[in-house]
Design a protein around this motif. Structure first.
Motif: not given
Length: 125
Positions: A43-45, A76-78, A82-83
Protein backbone atom coordinates in the motif's frame (compact mmCIF):
# COMPACT_ATOMS: atom_id res chain seq x y z
CA UNK A 1 2.19 7.90 10.26
CA UNK A 2 0.58 5.07 8.32
CA UNK A 3 2.92 2.48 9.86
CA UNK A 4 1.98 3.71 13.32
CA UNK A 5 -1.71 3.32 12.52
CA UNK A 6 -1.17 -0.18 11.10
CA UNK A 7 0.71 -1.19 14.26
CA UNK A 8 -1.99 0.30 16.44
CA UNK A 9 -4.60 -1.61 14.42
CA UNK A 10 -2.79 -4.90 15.07
CA UNK A 11 -2.44 -4.05 18.76
CA UNK A 12 -6.15 -3.28 19.16
CA UNK A 13 -7.06 -6.43 17.19
CA UNK A 14 -4.92 -8.52 19.53
CA UNK A 15 -6.51 -7.00 22.64
CA UNK A 16 -10.03 -7.48 21.32
CA UNK A 17 -9.40 -11.03 20.07
CA UNK A 18 -7.61 -12.11 23.25
CA UNK A 19 -10.13 -10.68 25.69
CA UNK A 20 -13.46 -11.08 23.95
CA UNK A 21 -13.21 -13.79 21.28
CA UNK A 22 -10.90 -16.78 21.81
CA UNK A 23 -7.34 -18.03 21.85
CA UNK A 24 -7.76 -19.16 18.24
CA UNK A 25 -8.70 -15.63 17.22
CA UNK A 26 -5.62 -14.29 19.01
CA UNK A 27 -3.50 -16.87 17.19
CA UNK A 28 -5.05 -15.73 13.91
CA UNK A 29 -4.15 -12.13 14.68
CA UNK A 30 -0.60 -13.13 15.59
CA UNK A 31 -0.13 -15.16 12.41
CA UNK A 32 -1.62 -12.40 10.28
CA UNK A 33 0.76 -9.68 11.49
CA UNK A 34 3.55 -10.45 8.96
CA UNK A 35 0.95 -10.53 6.20
CA UNK A 36 -0.44 -7.22 7.41
CA UNK A 37 3.07 -5.76 7.23
CA UNK A 38 3.47 -6.99 3.64
CA UNK A 39 0.07 -5.51 2.76
CA UNK A 40 1.09 -2.22 4.35
CA UNK A 41 4.33 -2.22 2.36
CA UNK A 42 2.46 -2.72 -0.92
CA UNK A 43 0.00 0.00 0.00
CA UNK A 44 2.84 2.40 0.82
CA UNK A 45 4.55 1.50 -2.44
CA UNK A 46 1.42 2.20 -4.48
CA UNK A 47 0.56 5.42 -2.65
CA UNK A 48 4.10 6.82 -2.86
CA UNK A 49 4.22 6.28 -6.61
CA UNK A 50 0.71 7.61 -7.12
CA UNK A 51 1.37 10.75 -5.11
CA UNK A 52 4.48 11.46 -7.19
CA UNK A 53 2.59 11.07 -10.47
CA UNK A 54 -0.36 13.05 -9.11
CA UNK A 55 1.78 15.98 -8.01
CA UNK A 56 3.42 16.15 -11.44
CA UNK A 57 0.01 15.98 -13.16
CA UNK A 58 -1.45 18.70 -10.96
CA UNK A 59 1.60 20.90 -11.58
CA UNK A 60 1.30 20.51 -15.35
CA UNK A 61 -2.53 20.83 -15.18
CA UNK A 62 -3.00 17.47 -16.90
CA UNK A 63 -6.60 16.69 -15.96
CA UNK A 64 -6.68 13.43 -17.92
CA UNK A 65 -3.95 11.89 -15.77
CA UNK A 66 -5.45 13.15 -12.53
CA UNK A 67 -8.83 11.74 -13.53
CA UNK A 68 -7.45 8.32 -14.48
CA UNK A 69 -5.05 7.99 -11.55
CA UNK A 70 -7.73 7.32 -8.95
CA UNK A 71 -9.11 4.40 -10.93
CA UNK A 72 -5.66 2.90 -11.45
CA UNK A 73 -4.72 3.18 -7.79
CA UNK A 74 -8.04 1.64 -6.79
CA UNK A 75 -7.55 -1.28 -9.20
CA UNK A 76 -3.96 -1.88 -8.02
CA UNK A 77 -5.03 -1.78 -4.39
CA UNK A 78 -7.87 -4.26 -4.97
CA UNK A 79 -5.54 -6.57 -6.92
CA UNK A 80 -2.94 -6.45 -4.15
CA UNK A 81 -5.61 -7.33 -1.59
CA UNK A 82 -6.96 -10.18 -3.71
CA UNK A 83 -3.46 -11.57 -4.24
CA UNK A 84 -2.90 -11.53 -0.49
CA UNK A 85 -6.21 -13.33 0.11
CA UNK A 86 -5.33 -15.93 -2.54
CA UNK A 87 -1.91 -16.42 -0.96
CA UNK A 88 -3.51 -17.02 2.43
CA UNK A 89 -6.20 -19.32 1.10
CA UNK A 90 -4.11 -21.51 -1.22
CA UNK A 91 -0.68 -21.66 0.36
CA UNK A 92 0.76 -23.26 3.42
CA UNK A 93 1.61 -19.92 5.01
CA UNK A 94 1.15 -21.32 8.52
CA UNK A 95 4.06 -23.70 7.95
CA UNK A 96 6.14 -20.81 6.64
CA UNK A 97 5.58 -19.03 9.94
CA UNK A 98 6.55 -22.04 12.04
CA UNK A 99 3.32 -23.97 12.54
CA UNK A 100 4.14 -27.62 11.85
CA UNK A 101 2.16 -30.84 12.12
CA UNK A 102 4.28 -31.85 15.12
CA UNK A 103 3.34 -28.69 17.01
CA UNK A 104 -0.33 -29.19 16.16
CA UNK A 105 -0.14 -32.85 17.28
CA UNK A 106 1.57 -31.91 20.57
CA UNK A 107 -1.11 -29.31 21.25
CA UNK A 108 -3.79 -31.94 20.59
CA UNK A 109 -2.03 -34.40 22.92
CA UNK A 110 -2.03 -31.78 25.69
CA UNK A 111 -5.78 -31.37 25.23
CA UNK A 112 -5.56 -27.97 23.58
CA UNK A 113 -7.70 -27.16 20.60
CA UNK A 114 -5.91 -27.61 17.27
CA UNK A 115 -5.27 -24.39 15.37
CA UNK A 116 -5.78 -25.16 11.68
CA UNK A 117 -5.27 -23.00 8.63
CA UNK A 118 -9.05 -22.68 8.18
CA UNK A 119 -9.47 -21.40 11.74
CA UNK A 120 -6.66 -18.91 11.33
CA UNK A 121 -8.08 -17.73 7.98
CA UNK A 122 -11.50 -17.35 9.59
CA UNK A 123 -10.02 -15.32 12.43
CA UNK A 124 -8.18 -13.07 9.97
CA UNK A 125 -11.22 -12.41 7.82
Amino acid sequence: MSMALVSLNGFVDAIFAGRYVSADALAGVAVSMPLLAVNSAFTSFISAGASNVLSKAIGSKDHVVTGNLFGLVLIYSILAGLLLILFIAFSQFASLLGMTQEKAASKKARGEEEVTQKKVLGAII
